[in-house]
Motif scaffolding. Structure first.
Motif, mmCIF file in Angstrom:
data_model
loop_
_atom_site.group_PDB
_atom_site.id
_atom_site.type_symbol
_atom_site.label_atom_id
_atom_site.label_comp_id
_atom_site.label_asym_id
_atom_site.label_seq_id
_atom_site.Cartn_x
_atom_site.Cartn_y
_atom_site.Cartn_z
ATOM 1 N N GLU A 1 0.620 -1.446 -0.336
ATOM 2 C CA GLU A 1 0.259 -0.344 0.024
ATOM 3 C C GLU A 1 0.458 1.190 -0.004
ATOM 4 O OE1 GLU A 1 -3.859 1.597 0.089
ATOM 5 O OE2 GLU A 1 -3.060 0.106 0.077
ATOM 6 N N ALA A 2 2.240 1.222 1.089
ATOM 7 C CA ALA A 2 3.348 2.308 0.827
ATOM 8 C C ALA A 2 3.379 2.693 -0.506
ATOM 9 C CB ALA A 2 3.909 2.063 1.663
ATOM 10 N N LYS A 3 4.125 1.504 -1.072
ATOM 11 C CA LYS A 3 4.136 1.810 -2.144
ATOM 12 C C LYS A 3 3.155 2.494 -3.463
ATOM 13 C CE LYS A 3 7.069 -1.750 -3.240
ATOM 14 N NZ LYS A 3 7.580 -2.892 -3.805
ATOM 15 N N ARG A 4 2.082 1.542 -3.232
ATOM 16 C CA ARG A 4 1.688 2.300 -4.043
ATOM 17 C C ARG A 4 0.688 3.623 -3.771
ATOM 18 N NH1 ARG A 4 -4.822 -0.173 -4.512
ATOM 19 N NH2 ARG A 4 -4.678 1.703 -2.476
ATOM 20 N N GLU A 5 1.096 4.373 -2.618
ATOM 21 C CA GLU A 5 0.633 5.721 -2.148
ATOM 22 C C GLU A 5 1.430 6.532 -3.379
ATOM 23 O OE1 GLU A 5 -1.995 7.154 -1.556
ATOM 24 O OE2 GLU A 5 -2.828 5.230 -1.301
ATOM 25 N N GLU A 6 3.002 6.078 -2.619
ATOM 26 C CA GLU A 6 3.931 6.428 -3.720
ATOM 27 C C GLU A 6 4.173 6.664 -4.701
ATOM 28 O OE1 GLU A 6 9.284 5.727 -3.573
ATOM 29 O OE2 GLU A 6 8.137 4.839 -2.082
ATOM 30 N N GLN A 7 3.952 5.824 -5.599
ATOM 31 C CA GLN A 7 3.430 5.895 -7.428
ATOM 32 C C GLN A 7 2.636 7.110 -7.350
ATOM 33 O OE1 GLN A 7 5.399 3.777 -8.800
ATOM 34 N NE2 GLN A 7 4.908 4.673 -10.931
ATOM 35 N N TYR A 8 1.386 6.873 -6.696
ATOM 36 C CA TYR A 8 0.337 7.565 -7.200
ATOM 37 C C TYR A 8 0.910 9.234 -7.045
ATOM 38 C CZ TYR A 8 -3.487 4.838 -8.379
ATOM 39 O OH TYR A 8 -4.357 3.633 -8.595
ATOM 40 N N ALA A 9 1.656 9.389 -5.926
ATOM 41 C CA ALA A 9 1.578 10.686 -4.762
ATOM 42 C C ALA A 9 2.923 11.024 -6.519
ATOM 43 C CB ALA A 9 2.523 10.785 -3.845
ATOM 44 N N LYS A 10 4.088 10.046 -7.645
ATOM 45 C CA LYS A 10 4.718 10.815 -7.577
ATOM 46 C C LYS A 10 3.688 11.319 -9.500
ATOM 47 C CE LYS A 10 8.939 8.817 -9.876
ATOM 48 N NZ LYS A 10 9.869 7.559 -9.846
ATOM 49 N N TRP A 11 2.975 10.161 -9.631
ATOM 50 C CA TRP A 11 2.400 10.133 -10.677
ATOM 51 C C TRP A 11 1.144 12.060 -10.137
ATOM 52 C CZ3 TRP A 11 -0.037 4.819 -11.404
ATOM 53 C CH2 TRP A 11 0.859 4.447 -12.055
ATOM 54 N N LEU B 1 5.137 13.758 -13.915
ATOM 55 C CA LEU B 1 6.403 12.928 -14.763
ATOM 56 C C LEU B 1 7.095 13.960 -15.322
ATOM 57 C CD1 LEU B 1 4.267 9.430 -15.421
ATOM 58 C CD2 LEU B 1 5.525 10.297 -13.271
ATOM 59 N N ALA B 2 6.595 14.890 -15.891
ATOM 60 C CA ALA B 2 7.397 16.189 -16.927
ATOM 61 C C ALA B 2 8.170 16.819 -15.723
ATOM 62 C CB ALA B 2 6.659 16.862 -17.554
ATOM 63 N N GLN B 3 7.091 17.333 -15.258
ATOM 64 C CA GLN B 3 8.545 18.128 -13.934
ATOM 65 C C GLN B 3 9.106 17.708 -12.812
ATOM 66 O OE1 GLN B 3 4.848 17.741 -14.367
ATOM 67 N NE2 GLN B 3 4.043 19.831 -14.423
ATOM 68 N N GLU B 4 8.243 16.479 -12.523
ATOM 69 C CA GLU B 4 10.365 15.959 -11.837
ATOM 70 C C GLU B 4 11.310 15.813 -12.343
ATOM 71 O OE1 GLU B 4 10.552 11.744 -9.875
ATOM 72 O OE2 GLU B 4 8.197 12.716 -9.714
ATOM 73 N N ARG B 5 11.497 15.571 -13.848
ATOM 74 C CA ARG B 5 12.561 15.391 -14.567
ATOM 75 C C ARG B 5 12.733 16.689 -14.863
ATOM 76 N NH1 ARG B 5 9.220 11.560 -17.766
ATOM 77 N NH2 ARG B 5 8.837 13.130 -18.606
ATOM 78 N N GLN B 6 12.037 17.492 -15.107
ATOM 79 C CA GLN B 6 12.967 19.100 -15.118
ATOM 80 C C GLN B 6 13.296 19.587 -14.071
ATOM 81 O OE1 GLN B 6 12.580 20.820 -18.568
ATOM 82 N NE2 GLN B 6 13.844 22.661 -17.071
ATOM 83 N N GLN B 7 12.747 19.033 -12.734
ATOM 84 C CA GLN B 7 13.806 19.232 -11.818
ATOM 85 C C GLN B 7 15.230 18.708 -11.148
ATOM 86 O OE1 GLN B 7 11.531 18.221 -8.327
ATOM 87 N NE2 GLN B 7 12.509 19.367 -6.748
ATOM 88 N N GLN B 8 15.071 17.534 -11.530
ATOM 89 C CA GLN B 8 15.653 16.585 -12.007
ATOM 90 C C GLN B 8 17.271 16.982 -12.518
ATOM 91 O OE1 GLN B 8 17.069 13.529 -9.844
ATOM 92 N NE2 GLN B 8 19.157 14.024 -11.330
ATOM 93 N N GLN B 9 16.683 16.878 -13.817
ATOM 94 C CA GLN B 9 17.512 17.833 -15.080
ATOM 95 C C GLN B 9 18.137 19.681 -14.822
ATOM 96 O OE1 GLN B 9 18.298 16.434 -18.110
ATOM 97 N NE2 GLN B 9 19.426 18.585 -18.278
ATOM 98 N N ASN B 10 17.302 20.087 -13.413
ATOM 99 C CA ASN B 10 17.900 21.586 -13.580
ATOM 100 C C ASN B 10 19.041 20.966 -12.389
ATOM 101 O OD1 ASN B 10 16.244 22.893 -14.875
ATOM 102 N ND2 ASN B 10 15.089 23.535 -13.281
ATOM 103 N N VAL B 11 18.565 20.211 -11.438
ATOM 104 C CA VAL B 11 19.613 19.607 -10.892
ATOM 105 C C VAL B 11 21.266 19.994 -10.728
ATOM 106 C CG1 VAL B 11 20.052 18.192 -8.301
ATOM 107 C CG2 VAL B 11 18.415 19.471 -8.865
#
Length: 198
Positions: free
Chosen positions: A67-77, A81-91
């Motif tokens: 359940e925690a893994k699924r909640e983490e996946q939903y939180a990530k979604w 995903l594009a914003q997360e990739r952009q943030q990673q690129q900025n870092v």
């Protein structure tokens, strides 16, 4: 009495006998008392079967992890995903910039590229650069009409992607425009004729 002893006036013999029976009974049940003192509690479900608590706890922990893994996946979604990739690129860009020396010289290619890509207000070459970039990043454009000027229509639509320029009407528009032009011409002539002697 509730203990099993007789109530009321009792002789000493009867009391002695009762005490002996009580001790005998205690001796016979002492081993049960010792066994039950160190015994584990048995938990049962509604149907009377024994429950394995260790197995149930393991199942609950695995279920909670899933359940925690699924909640983490939903939180990530949910974050994007594009914003997360952009943030990673900025870092990564920031780390790359931090590794460069503080003093940057004229032969630094990254600095040169960054300065060339900046747009400045009042730059006379900005339009040319934009045109060149547009050509490079050009997506497939819709086909445009290349030919003689088509006859006018009421929507001022040029032939091209959606219309080939062929007039497939029954001639109503041309007749209407001719009537409107004729009416204007007659009104203008009537006006000129009426004000001619003034």
């Amino acid at each position: 009495m509730s203990s099993g002893a007789k109530a009321g006036l009792v002789s000493a013999d009867v009391l002695q006998r009762e005490k002996q029976e009580l001790r005998k009974h205690e001796r016979s049940t002492r081993h049960l008392e010792e066994e039950s003192r160190n015994a584990q509690t048995v938990f049962r479900d509604k149907s009377g079967r024994k429950r394995n608590l260790a197995q149930e706890q393991l199942e609950q922990r695995l279920k909670a992890e899933a359940e925690a893994k699924r909640e983490e996946q939903y939180a990530k979604w949910g974050k994007g995903l594009a914003q997360e990739r952009q943030q990673q690129q900025n870092v990564e860009d920031a780390v790359k910039e931090m590794q460069k020396p503080l003093a940057r010289y004229i032969d630094d290619q990254d600095l040169d590229r960054m300065l060339r890509e900046q747009e400045r207000e009042g730059d006379p070459m900005a339009a040319l650069i934009k045109k060149r970039k547009a050509k490079e990043n050009k997506e497939k454009e819709k086909p445009r009409y290349k030919g003689p000027a088509p006859p006018l229509n009421r929507f001022n639509i040029w032939p091209g992607h959606r219309w080939d320029g062929v007039d497939r009407s029954n001639g109503f528009e041309q007749q209407r425009f001719a009537r409107i032009a004729n009416k204007k011409a007659v009104q203008e002539m009537a006006y000129k004729w009426s004000v001619e002697d003034m």
